[in-house]
Motif scaffolding. Structure first.
Motif, PDB file in Angstrom:
ATOM      1  N   ASP A   1      53.420 -35.959   7.951  1.00  0.00           N
ATOM      2  CA  ASP A   1      53.633 -37.500   6.886  1.00  0.00           C
ATOM      3  C   ASP A   1      52.471 -38.738   7.315  1.00  0.00           C
ATOM      4  O   ASP A   1      52.250 -38.907   8.010  1.00  0.00           O
ATOM      5  N   GLU A   2      51.788 -38.600   5.610  1.00  0.00           N
ATOM      6  CA  GLU A   2      50.784 -39.566   6.231  1.00  0.00           C
ATOM      7  C   GLU A   2      49.713 -40.068   7.753  1.00  0.00           C
ATOM      8  O   GLU A   2      49.778 -40.747   9.004  1.00  0.00           O
ATOM      9  N   PRO A   3      49.693 -38.257   8.285  1.00  0.00           N
ATOM     10  CA  PRO A   3      48.702 -38.256   9.183  1.00  0.00           C
ATOM     11  C   PRO A   3      47.437 -39.604   9.046  1.00  0.00           C
ATOM     12  O   PRO A   3      47.058 -38.989  11.016  1.00  0.00           O
ATOM     13  N   THR A   4      47.456 -39.920   8.728  1.00  0.00           N
ATOM     14  CA  THR A   4      45.718 -40.495   9.076  1.00  0.00           C
ATOM     15  C   THR A   4      45.861 -42.035   8.487  1.00  0.00           C
ATOM     16  O   THR A   4      44.049 -42.477   8.799  1.00  0.00           O
ATOM     17  N   THR A   5      46.961 -42.676   8.243  1.00  0.00           N
ATOM     18  CA  THR A   5      46.696 -43.802   8.183  1.00  0.00           C
ATOM     19  C   THR A   5      46.994 -44.429  10.051  1.00  0.00           C
ATOM     20  O   THR A   5      47.117 -44.072  10.685  1.00  0.00           O
ATOM     21  N   GLY A   6      45.963 -45.631   9.093  1.00  0.00           N
ATOM     22  CA  GLY A   6      45.358 -46.850  10.375  1.00  0.00           C
ATOM     23  C   GLY A   6      43.795 -46.074  11.170  1.00  0.00           C
ATOM     24  O   GLY A   6      43.266 -46.781  11.361  1.00  0.00           O
ATOM     25  N   LEU A   7      43.313 -45.143  10.511  1.00  0.00           N
ATOM     26  CA  LEU A   7      42.240 -44.527  10.988  1.00  0.00           C
ATOM     27  C   LEU A   7      40.768 -44.516  10.144  1.00  0.00           C
ATOM     28  O   LEU A   7      41.204 -45.004   9.866  1.00  0.00           O
ATOM     29  N   ASP A   8      40.375 -44.497  11.494  1.00  0.00           N
ATOM     30  CA  ASP A   8      38.483 -45.302  10.828  1.00  0.00           C
ATOM     31  C   ASP A   8      38.409 -43.565   9.778  1.00  0.00           C
ATOM     32  O   ASP A   8      39.003 -42.622  10.142  1.00  0.00           O
ATOM     33  N   PRO A   9      37.206 -43.835   9.437  1.00  0.00           N
ATOM     34  CA  PRO A   9      36.619 -42.604   8.888  1.00  0.00           C
ATOM     35  C   PRO A   9      36.142 -41.424   9.215  1.00  0.00           C
ATOM     36  O   PRO A   9      36.932 -39.917   9.245  1.00  0.00           O
ATOM     37  N   ARG A  10      36.210 -41.908  11.041  1.00  0.00           N
ATOM     38  CA  ARG A  10      35.698 -40.874  11.445  1.00  0.00           C
ATOM     39  C   ARG A  10      37.140 -39.882  11.916  1.00  0.00           C
ATOM     40  O   ARG A  10      36.881 -38.762  12.220  1.00  0.00           O
ATOM     41  N   GLY A  11      37.816 -41.010  12.597  1.00  0.00           N
ATOM     42  CA  GLY A  11      39.162 -39.890  12.889  1.00  0.00           C
ATOM     43  C   GLY A  11      40.000 -39.469  12.146  1.00  0.00           C
ATOM     44  O   GLY A  11      40.469 -38.090  12.029  1.00  0.00           O
ATOM     45  N   ARG A  12      39.102 -40.123  10.360  1.00  0.00           N
ATOM     46  CA  ARG A  12      40.040 -39.204   9.370  1.00  0.00           C
ATOM     47  C   ARG A  12      39.557 -37.537   9.195  1.00  0.00           C
ATOM     48  O   ARG A  12      39.908 -36.604   9.304  1.00  0.00           O
ATOM     49  N   MET A  13      38.445 -37.497   9.443  1.00  0.00           N
ATOM     50  CA  MET A  13      37.369 -36.793   9.432  1.00  0.00           C
ATOM     51  C   MET A  13      37.909 -35.637  11.004  1.00  0.00           C
ATOM     52  O   MET A  13      38.389 -33.935  10.538  1.00  0.00           O
ATOM     53  N   GLU A  14      38.480 -35.916  12.181  1.00  0.00           N
ATOM     54  CA  GLU A  14      38.435 -34.753  12.547  1.00  0.00           C
ATOM     55  C   GLU A  14      40.140 -34.658  12.270  1.00  0.00           C
ATOM     56  O   GLU A  14      39.920 -33.597  12.456  1.00  0.00           O
ATOM     57  N   VAL A  15      41.039 -35.019  11.903  1.00  0.00           N
ATOM     58  CA  VAL A  15      42.143 -34.934  11.446  1.00  0.00           C
ATOM     59  C   VAL A  15      41.967 -33.499  10.542  1.00  0.00           C
ATOM     60  O   VAL A  15      42.768 -32.795  10.774  1.00  0.00           O
ATOM     61  N   TRP A  16      41.463 -33.819  10.064  1.00  0.00           N
ATOM     62  CA  TRP A  16      40.423 -32.782   8.598  1.00  0.00           C
ATOM     63  C   TRP A  16      40.351 -31.545   8.564  1.00  0.00           C
ATOM     64  O   TRP A  16      40.879 -30.802   8.431  1.00  0.00           O
ATOM     65  N   ASP A  17      39.381 -31.656   9.644  1.00  0.00           N
ATOM     66  CA  ASP A  17      38.928 -30.672  10.660  1.00  0.00           C
ATOM     67  C   ASP A  17      40.094 -29.530  11.533  1.00  0.00           C
ATOM     68  O   ASP A  17      40.368 -28.423  11.254  1.00  0.00           O
ATOM     69  N   ALA A  18      40.919 -30.679  12.481  1.00  0.00           N
ATOM     70  CA  ALA A  18      42.142 -29.574  12.701  1.00  0.00           C
ATOM     71  C   ALA A  18      43.045 -28.897  11.568  1.00  0.00           C
ATOM     72  O   ALA A  18      43.401 -28.317  11.941  1.00  0.00           O
ATOM     73  N   VAL A  19      43.467 -29.883  10.261  1.00  0.00           N
ATOM     74  CA  VAL A  19      44.787 -29.123   9.621  1.00  0.00           C
ATOM     75  C   VAL A  19      43.637 -27.958   8.916  1.00  0.00           C
ATOM     76  O   VAL A  19      44.386 -27.080   8.650  1.00  0.00           O
ATOM     77  N   ARG A  20      42.662 -28.343   8.932  1.00  0.00           N
ATOM     78  CA  ARG A  20      42.044 -26.970   8.310  1.00  0.00           C
ATOM     79  C   ARG A  20      41.673 -26.005   8.975  1.00  0.00           C
ATOM     80  O   ARG A  20      41.374 -24.984   8.437  1.00  0.00           O
ATOM     81  N   THR A  21      41.616 -26.151  10.090  1.00  0.00           N
ATOM     82  CA  THR A  21      41.869 -25.089  11.231  1.00  0.00           C
ATOM     83  C   THR A  21      43.844 -23.824  11.538  1.00  0.00           C
ATOM     84  O   THR A  21      43.704 -23.306  10.935  1.00  0.00           O
ATOM     85  N   LEU A  22      44.501 -25.376  11.317  1.00  0.00           N
ATOM     86  CA  LEU A  22      45.523 -24.482  11.159  1.00  0.00           C
ATOM     87  C   LEU A  22      46.034 -24.267   9.732  1.00  0.00           C
ATOM     88  O   LEU A  22      46.503 -22.702   9.617  1.00  0.00           O
ATOM     89  N   ALA A  23      45.700 -24.341   8.965  1.00  0.00           N
ATOM     90  CA  ALA A  23      46.076 -23.479   8.174  1.00  0.00           C
ATOM     91  C   ALA A  23      45.115 -22.324   7.256  1.00  0.00           C
ATOM     92  O   ALA A  23      45.482 -21.236   7.032  1.00  0.00           O
ATOM     93  N   ALA A  24      43.543 -21.778   7.919  1.00  0.00           N
ATOM     94  CA  ALA A  24      42.528 -20.736   8.204  1.00  0.00           C
ATOM     95  C   ALA A  24      43.749 -19.716   8.905  1.00  0.00           C
ATOM     96  O   ALA A  24      43.421 -18.505   8.816  1.00  0.00           O
ATOM     97  N   SER A  25      44.691 -20.557   9.822  1.00  0.00           N
ATOM     98  CA  SER A  25      45.513 -19.819  10.797  1.00  0.00           C
ATOM     99  C   SER A  25      46.689 -19.034  10.269  1.00  0.00           C
ATOM    100  O   SER A  25      47.782 -18.336  11.014  1.00  0.00           O
ATOM    101  N   GLY A  26      46.795 -19.191   9.116  1.00  0.00           N
ATOM    102  CA  GLY A  26      48.291 -19.076   8.151  1.00  0.00           C
ATOM    103  C   GLY A  26      49.627 -19.419   8.312  1.00  0.00           C
ATOM    104  O   GLY A  26      50.468 -19.690   8.323  1.00  0.00           O
ATOM    105  N   THR A  27      49.371 -20.810   9.114  1.00  0.00           N
ATOM    106  CA  THR A  27      50.344 -21.809   8.790  1.00  0.00           C
ATOM    107  C   THR A  27      50.175 -22.626   7.770  1.00  0.00           C
ATOM    108  O   THR A  27      49.892 -23.009   7.013  1.00  0.00           O
TER     109      THR A  27
END
Length: 328
Positions: A164-190
């Protein structure tokens, strides 16, 4: 169950200063296993209410919802064993170290001490936090804290993860870090259900996007499909001399397939939809060169999700009043 998340006719009402409001009004959703679904809509459209119901934090007033094949009303404990939730605010303790936080969450999920420590180390490595394992989150960047929060929600390797709004308030670098983490989770089948106001975030992460407004689903498609629905490619020309606008309009009209080119006299810009993007660009460039028209900019542009959102809801996502309580 072919779907990790299934909602049919969900209804939820709230009583406020202005009377009774229907946060959800017959909301439907079907998310296949292993997919990332973006849930978009204006503030108050029902996004967070949907997440709260699907994660068993709020009871619906009508309809039904299944998560991981289990009914959220009749089998809430079974649902909770199959989900993770990352809300708008960090849930980690700022004083404990990253490793201690994850071990604590493991113990809260009834893992024994050895298994909790092993799972903590696995998640620290997965979310690229191993070097910061013995550091407290109070010293982390925003992106690192959110990654740790994601790791905490993955203690039991949930089938479904609600963001729920996982990157609210983050700077661009922080958002990119969270995006990479979400992609990793999705690739693992979540399976991931994502609510966000950042339309570029939904565009980059989602397999499909559900647009919700006034508590109802108004459309669902892939990001590319939503963009195609409001029109394909457009050719745009910006000239240097206002006197060249009429000739530029004629050049663009030849490739627009009968569509009338639109002109912005203040920006000296002419644009129109085109079917064959490469041929159109080549033809217009050749014509302008032959007419010796000085061009400031020439290119092709595809619709953005912001334009889709504006077209379908009539409101920019960031300019609508907030009426929902965030999921915590």
């Amino acid at each position: 169950m072919p779907h990790s998340v299934l909602a049919e006719g969900l209804v939820k009402t709230y009583r406020g200063e202005n009377g009774v409001k229907r946060a959800l009004d017959g909301f439907d959703l079907a998310v296949p296993r292993g997919k990332v679904y973006g849930l978009l809509g204006p503030n108050g459209a029902g996004k967070t209410t949907s997440v709260r119901i699907l994660s068993t934090l709020t009871r619906p007033d009508g309809g039904r919802a299944l998560v991981g094949g289990h009914d959220v009303l009749r089998e809430p404990r079974k649902v909770r064993r199959r989900i993770g939730l990352t809300g708008q605010n960090d849930a980690v303790d700022p004083i404990l170290t990253a490793r201690q936080n994850l071990v604590m969450f493991g113990r809260l999920f009834h893992l024994d001490g050895r298994l909790a420590r092993r799972r903590a180390d696995e998640l620290l490595e997965r979310f690229d936090l191993t070097e910061a394992a013995d550091t407290a989150p109070s010293a982390f960047s925003g992106g690192m804290r959110r990654r740790l929060d994601l790791a905490a929600s993955m203690i039991l390797a949930p089938e479904v993860l609600f963001l729920d709004e996982p990157t609210t308030g983050l700077d661009p670098r922080g958002r990119m870090e969270v995006w990479d983490a979400v992609r990793t989770l999705a690739a693992s089948g979540t399976t991931v259900l994502l609510t966000t106001h950042y339309l570029d975030e939904a565009d980059k992460l989602s397999d499909r996007i559900v647009l919700i407004d006034h508590g109802r689903k108004i459309t669902e498609d892939s990001p590319a499909g939503l963009k195609r629905a409001i029109g394909g490619d457009r050719i745009e020309v910006v000239v240097q001399d206002p006197a060249d606008l009429p000739e530029t309009v004629k050049a663009v009209a030849r490739v627009s397939g009968g569509h009338e080119p639109q002109t912005d006299e203040e920006e000296l810009r002419v644009h129109a939809p085109v079917a064959d993007r490469v041929t159109a660009l080549t033809e217009v460039a050749r014509t302008l060169q032959e007419r010796e028209i000085a061009v400031e900019d020439l290119g092709l542009r595809r619709p953005t999700l912001d334009e889709v959102f504006l077209r379908l809801t009539g409101l920019p996502a960031e300019q609508t009043p907030a009426t929902e309580e965030p999921a915590r």
